[in-house]
Design a protein around this motif. Structure first.
Motif, PDB file in Angstrom:
ATOM      1  N   UNK A  83     129.214  63.926  97.794  1.00 47.86           N
ATOM      2  CA  UNK A  83     128.175  64.401  98.709  1.00 47.86           C
ATOM      3  C   UNK A  83     128.561  65.735  99.341  1.00 47.86           C
ATOM      4  N   UNK A  84     129.844  65.900  99.695  1.00 51.59           N
ATOM      5  CA  UNK A  84     130.305  67.157 100.288  1.00 51.59           C
ATOM      6  C   UNK A  84     130.229  68.299  99.283  1.00 51.59           C
ATOM      7  N   UNK A  85     130.637  68.019  98.045  1.00 55.58           N
ATOM      8  CA  UNK A  85     130.607  69.056  97.013  1.00 55.58           C
ATOM      9  C   UNK A  85     129.171  69.443  96.692  1.00 55.58           C
ATOM     10  N   UNK A  86     128.310  68.470  96.551  1.00 58.02           N
ATOM     11  CA  UNK A  86     126.898  68.741  96.256  1.00 58.02           C
ATOM     12  C   UNK A  86     126.280  69.628  97.337  1.00 58.02           C
ATOM     13  N   UNK A  87     126.547  69.281  98.583  1.00 58.75           N
ATOM     14  CA  UNK A  87     125.986  70.058  99.693  1.00 58.75           C
ATOM     15  C   UNK A  87     126.493  71.494  99.671  1.00 58.75           C
ATOM     16  N   UNK A  88     127.744  71.697  99.263  1.00 52.22           N
ATOM     17  CA  UNK A  88     128.307  73.046  99.211  1.00 52.22           C
ATOM     18  C   UNK A  88     127.745  73.851  98.038  1.00 52.22           C
TER      19      UNK A  88
ATOM     20  N   UNK B 150     142.716  78.843  92.429  1.00 52.49           N
ATOM     21  CA  UNK B 150     142.373  77.960  93.540  1.00 52.49           C
ATOM     22  C   UNK B 150     142.920  76.555  93.318  1.00 52.49           C
ATOM     23  N   UNK B 151     143.365  75.952  94.386  1.00 51.02           N
ATOM     24  CA  UNK B 151     143.897  74.589  94.299  1.00 51.02           C
ATOM     25  C   UNK B 151     142.754  73.588  94.226  1.00 51.02           C
ATOM     26  N   UNK B 152     143.044  72.436  93.645  1.00 55.71           N
ATOM     27  CA  UNK B 152     142.052  71.376  93.598  1.00 55.71           C
ATOM     28  C   UNK B 152     141.756  70.886  95.007  1.00 55.71           C
ATOM     29  N   UNK B 153     140.528  70.487  95.236  1.00 58.31           N
ATOM     30  CA  UNK B 153     140.105  70.001  96.551  1.00 58.31           C
ATOM     31  C   UNK B 153     139.928  68.488  96.503  1.00 58.31           C
ATOM     32  N   UNK B 154     139.846  67.889  97.665  1.00 54.59           N
ATOM     33  CA  UNK B 154     139.630  66.442  97.761  1.00 54.59           C
ATOM     34  C   UNK B 154     138.425  66.206  98.650  1.00 54.59           C
ATOM     35  N   UNK B 155     137.238  66.394  98.059  1.00 50.74           N
ATOM     36  CA  UNK B 155     135.994  66.229  98.801  1.00 50.74           C
ATOM     37  C   UNK B 155     135.154  65.166  98.114  1.00 50.74           C
ATOM     38  N   UNK B 156     134.286  64.546  98.873  1.00 52.73           N
ATOM     39  CA  UNK B 156     133.403  63.534  98.312  1.00 52.73           C
ATOM     40  C   UNK B 156     132.325  64.203  97.477  1.00 52.73           C
TER      41      UNK B 156
ATOM     42  N   UNK C  28     131.272  62.503  87.873  1.00 51.86           N
ATOM     43  CA  UNK C  28     131.907  63.505  87.025  1.00 51.86           C
ATOM     44  C   UNK C  28     131.627  64.932  87.490  1.00 51.86           C
ATOM     45  N   UNK C  29     130.342  65.257  87.710  1.00 48.93           N
ATOM     46  CA  UNK C  29     129.986  66.633  88.049  1.00 48.93           C
ATOM     47  C   UNK C  29     130.414  66.991  89.468  1.00 48.93           C
ATOM     48  N   UNK C  30     129.974  66.183  90.454  1.00 47.86           N
ATOM     49  CA  UNK C  30     130.246  66.528  91.853  1.00 47.86           C
ATOM     50  C   UNK C  30     131.576  65.976  92.348  1.00 47.86           C
TER      51      UNK C  30
ATOM     52  N   UNK D 190     122.695  58.493  87.585  1.00 43.67           N
ATOM     53  CA  UNK D 190     122.981  59.266  88.792  1.00 43.67           C
ATOM     54  C   UNK D 190     124.396  59.009  89.294  1.00 43.67           C
ATOM     55  N   UNK D 191     124.879  57.785  89.137  1.00 41.68           N
ATOM     56  CA  UNK D 191     126.267  57.505  89.530  1.00 41.68           C
ATOM     57  C   UNK D 191     127.239  58.276  88.649  1.00 41.68           C
TER      58      UNK D 191
END
Length: 230
Positions: free
Chosen positions: A117-122, A109-115, A142-144, A136-137
Motif C-alpha cells: 500500500x505504501x509503495x502503490x501510494x508513492x 539505491x538500497x532496497x526498501x521495506x515498505x508495504x 509481486x509488483x508493489x 489482485x493479491x
C-alpha cells in the motif's frame, strides 16, 4: 556496412530526434530502448543496445539484470528471459574481449521495506484500491510488494521501463496511471515525457507511439490547468 536504412533513418531522423536531442539523459534513453527492443523482439538491435550500455558503463550488469526482472512483470516472463539470456551472452563476450565493464552499480539505491500500500501510494500517487481476488493479491505481492521495493534501479528508472511496457500493451488506463504518477511525483517532467514518446515512437512505430504521445499531452495539460487555477 552502410545501407539505405542506416543512411536515411538511423543517421537522419533517429540521430536528430533521439541520439542528439536533449530532454532525456543517456541512461533514460538506453533504458527506454532496451525495454522497447525487448517488447518488439528486436534481437540484433537489443543485443547492440545491451552491449553499448555495458561497454560504455551506462548500465552495470546488476542494473541490466534488474531491468529484466522489472520487465518480467510488465512484459511477461518469456520476454524477460530472452533479455536476460541476451545480457548473459553480451557480458560473456565482453569478458572474453577483456573489456572494462562494470558488474555492480556504484551508489545503487538500497532496497526498501515498505508495504504494498505504501509503495502503490508513492508510485501511483493515490491510495491502493481495496480489491480481493487472487489476481489482485498477486499484483500487490509481486509488483508493489517486491519489484518497486527493490534497490539497484531508481524510481525514475522504473518509471521509464513501466511507461514503455504499458504503452506497448496499448492499454490506456494503466498507461495514464503511470504518466500521471511520473508527473505528480516529479520523477519525469512534461518535456521529458514528450521525449519518451518521441523515442518510443521511433522504436515501435509512429502509430503505436501515438497513444503515449496523446496521454502525455492530455495529462500535462491537465496539470498546467490545475497550476494556473491555483
Amino acid at each position: 556496412m552502410s545501407t539505405p536504412l542506416n543512411a536515411v533513418c538511423l543517421q537522419g531522423f533517429i540521430a536528430r530526434n533521439v541520439q542528439e536531442h536533449g530532454g532525456l539523459g543517456r541512461r533514460e534513453r538506453v533504458l527506454l530502448a532496451i525495454a522497447a527492443d525487448t517488447g518488439v523482439g528486436a534481437g540484433s538491435v537489443l543485443e547492440a543496445d545491451v552491449r553499448g550500455a555495458l561497454a560504455a558503463g551506462v548500465l552495470s550488469l546488476a542494473e541490466l539484470r534488474e531491468v529484466a526482472l522489472h520487465l518480467s512483470a510488465y512484459q511477461g516472463y518469456p520476454r524477460a528471459v530472452r533479455l536476460d539470456e541476451c545480457i548473459t551472452r553480451v557480458w560473456e563476450a565482453l569478458v572474453r574481449e577483456h573489456a572494462d565493464v562494470v558488474e555492480e552499480a556504484p551508489g545503487a539505491p538500497a532496497a526498501a521495506d515498505r508495504s504494498p500500500a505504501e509503495v502503490y501510494a508513492e508510485v501511483v500517487r493515490r491510495p491502493l484500491p481495496e480489491r480481493d481476488g487472487r489476481f489482485h493479491r498477486a499484483v500487490n505481492e509481486f509488483v508493489w510488494g517486491e519489484l518497486w521495493n527493490r534497490g539497484v534501479l531508481t524510481f525514475r528508472d522504473r518509471r521509464v521501463l513501466s511507461l514503455v511496457s504499458t504503452a506497448l500493451a496499448g492499454h490506456e488506463m494503466p498507461l495514464r496511471i503511470h504518466v500521471t504518477g511520473a508527473l505528480d511525483s516529479g520523477d519525469l517532467g512534461p518535456e521529458e515525457l514528450e521525449e519518451v514518446a518521441v523515442q518510443f515512437a521511433t522504436s515501435v512505430g509512429m502509430p503505436s507511439g501515438q497513444l503515449l504521445a496523446r496521454v502525455v499531452e492530455e495529462e500535462s495539460a491537465g496539470i498546467r490547468k490545475q497550476t494556473d487555477a491555483m
